[in-house]
Design an enzyme around this catalytic site. Structure first.
Site, PDB file in Angstrom:
ATOM      1  N   ASP A 314       0.809  -1.214   0.000  1.00  5.79           N
ATOM      2  CA  ASP A 314       0.000   0.000   0.000  1.00  5.79           C
ATOM      3  C   ASP A 314       0.846   1.270   0.000  1.00  5.79           C
ATOM      4  O   ASP A 314       0.336   2.353  -0.305  1.00  5.79           O
ATOM      5  CB  ASP A 314      -0.935   0.021   1.216  1.00  5.79           C
ATOM      6  CG  ASP A 314      -2.108  -0.929   1.051  1.00  5.79           C
ATOM      7  OD1 ASP A 314      -2.440  -1.269  -0.103  1.00  5.79           O
ATOM      8  OD2 ASP A 314      -2.688  -1.343   2.070  1.00  5.79           O
ATOM      9  N   ARG A 345      -2.062   0.928 -10.232  1.00  7.26           N
ATOM     10  CA  ARG A 345      -1.201   1.892  -9.542  1.00  7.26           C
ATOM     11  C   ARG A 345       0.166   2.054 -10.202  1.00  7.26           C
ATOM     12  O   ARG A 345       0.801   3.097 -10.049  1.00  7.26           O
ATOM     13  CB  ARG A 345      -1.053   1.518  -8.063  1.00  7.26           C
ATOM     14  CG  ARG A 345      -2.300   1.858  -7.260  1.00  7.26           C
ATOM     15  CD  ARG A 345      -2.122   1.615  -5.780  1.00  7.26           C
ATOM     16  NE  ARG A 345      -3.347   1.982  -5.061  1.00  7.26           N
ATOM     17  CZ  ARG A 345      -3.681   1.524  -3.868  1.00  7.26           C
ATOM     18  NH1 ARG A 345      -2.883   0.665  -3.252  1.00  7.26           N
ATOM     19  NH2 ARG A 345      -4.794   1.911  -3.281  1.00  7.26           N
TER      20      ARG A 345
END
Length: 436
Positions: A314, A345
């Site tokens: 994360d 991402r």
């Protein structure tokens, strides 16, 4: 759309306690719901994702009362859920979806479930397949996506499962199912991943055998309600760590941050980059916690490999921003997991950094960043979109602190998924400035 401001000459200053850990907040709700008696959760994260977990449990008949940042959950055990009156709304929460697929795999009624547009593009087969091997039944769109149905089922059987990729969400789903299954469930992971589920199961009186990266679990006795204090979320704290490290003259203290060794990859990698982050007031209450003191300091490029990813998955977007300001080259590999987050991402980080003048190249499983150059908005002004991803939104806000030129953030509302007060907390560390 909001216009972001750069940091004052004095940098970031002061103390801050970021909100409670998102992963632990989800799990506290789930364990409180299936335990017998009252569970009190202090400092839970009041964010969109956590509220979706709460809403699902309330839809199943669990009584949950919110008082400030405290939750009071009246648990009645796994066998006392009610059939939901409406479909279970997972929102944007992959954690809610995957963990609840395991938790609800042995209920005597069908439960339709759905998510938002972003979540509906995230594959579920890696959790549904091992659960189906245990006897669970799911009906998923194209066999892999939401919307779907967790189908009625009265039998689960333990299995031996070797996970192809380390994933705390898949592991946790199998633990929740294994708690209800006949026989032993053995879960073997190629690498360590966050262990909040294992820790919390033990806190609630459950039994689990831990042997390196191998877990064995059997049908559990009735769990008992507990008092859970949620530490500050290290994934949220990471944005302020990097902000202080790359913003000249900064000196901040982050209070009560969870430093679980399966989550502290951000600290280890920043140290590898040359950062000296001081830990004080260390203590342990189910989860290890400390205050972190971070000052502006030079960094250097490093190599981040697959072995680093589970403990930092994360934090990789904000680590990439740190790498853009580090001297030399940083290579990130083995991070293909980032392709199936709230957005892709890898693509999103490369896009944002490129727009700010960083030399960065995309790889199938990561990126290569040539660091050490100031961030510059093209033509003195740039508008950057979060693509609906909370961590990309916060990364952009931190980048704006040191960018020469005007930065505008599009779709800033995404921050509410994990950190609704992020912009206000950032402003708190800039007492002479106001973020508009």
């Amino acid at each position: 759309m909001i216009k972001l401001q750069s940091a004052p000459i004095s940098g970031l200053q002061g103390e801050l306690m970021v909100p409670g850990d998102k992963s632990i907040s989800h799990r506290a709700l789930m364990f409180g719901a299936i335990a017998q008696g009252q569970t009190v959760v202090d400092r839970f994260l009041a964010s969109a994702d956590v509220y979706h977990t709460m809403g699902v449990l309330q839809n199943l008949g669990v009584q949950i009362k919110e008082q400030g940042d405290q939750l009071i959950i009246e648990g009645r055990g796994l066998e006392h859920f009610h059939a939901p009156k409406t479909a279970l709304d997972m929102g944007n929460s992959g954690t809610s979806t995957r963990l609840l697929m395991g938790l609800l795999a042995k209920q005597p009624f069908d439960m339709p479930f759905f998510g938002d547009e972003s979540l509906s593009k995230r594959p579920l087969k890696r959790v549904s397949q091992p659960l189906q091997a245990m006897g669970a039944h799911f009906q998923l769109t194209d066999g892999d996506y939401l919307p779907g149905i967790i189908q009625a089922n009265n039998q689960l059987q333990g299995i031996h499962y070797e996970m192809p990729v380390a994933s705390a969400q898949v592991k946790s789903a199998l633990i929740f199912a294994g708690m209800q299954a006949e026989g032993t469930t053995t879960i073997v992971s190629p690498l360590a991943s966050r262990d909040h589920t294992e820790r919390m199961l033990q806190k609630f009186g459950g039994r689990i055998e831990l042997d390196g990266n191998t877990i064995r679990i059997e049908k559990q006795p009735l769990l008992q309600g507990q008092h859970v204090v949620v530490p500050a979320d290290i994934s949220s704290a990471a944005f302020f760590m990097v902000a202080a490290l790359i913003t000249p003259n900064s000196n901040i203290t982050l209070k009560g941050v969870g430093i679980n060794p399966t989550r502290d990859g951000i600290l280890r990698l920043l140290k590898k980059m040359g950062a000296n982050i001081e830990m004080v007031n260390r203590h342990d209450d189910q989860e290890p916690v400390a205050d972190l003191i971070i000052k502006y300091q030079p960094l250097h490029g490093i190599e981040i490999t697959a072995a680093d990813i589970p403990a930092t998955v994360d934090e990789l977007p904000i680590l990439a921003l740190a790498a853009s300001q580090a001297q030399g080259k940083t290579t990130i590999s083995g991070a293909q997991e980032l392709r199936v987050k709230e957005t892709d991402r890898i693509d999103a980080v490369v896009r944002v950094l490129s727009r700010l003048g960083v030399s960065v190249s995309e790889k199938p499983d990561g990126m290569v960043i040539e660091g050490g150059k100031p961030l510059v908005a093209h033509d003195q002004a740039v508008a950057l979109s979060s693509n609906g991803d909370h961590r990309i939104a916060m990364m952009i806000a931190v980048a704006a602190l040191i960018t020469k030129g005007e930065v505008t953030l599009i779709d800033e509302d995404a921050m509410a998924i994990s950190y609704p007060t992020f912009m206000a907390d950032l402003a708190q560390l800039m007492p002479n400035e106001e973020i508009k």
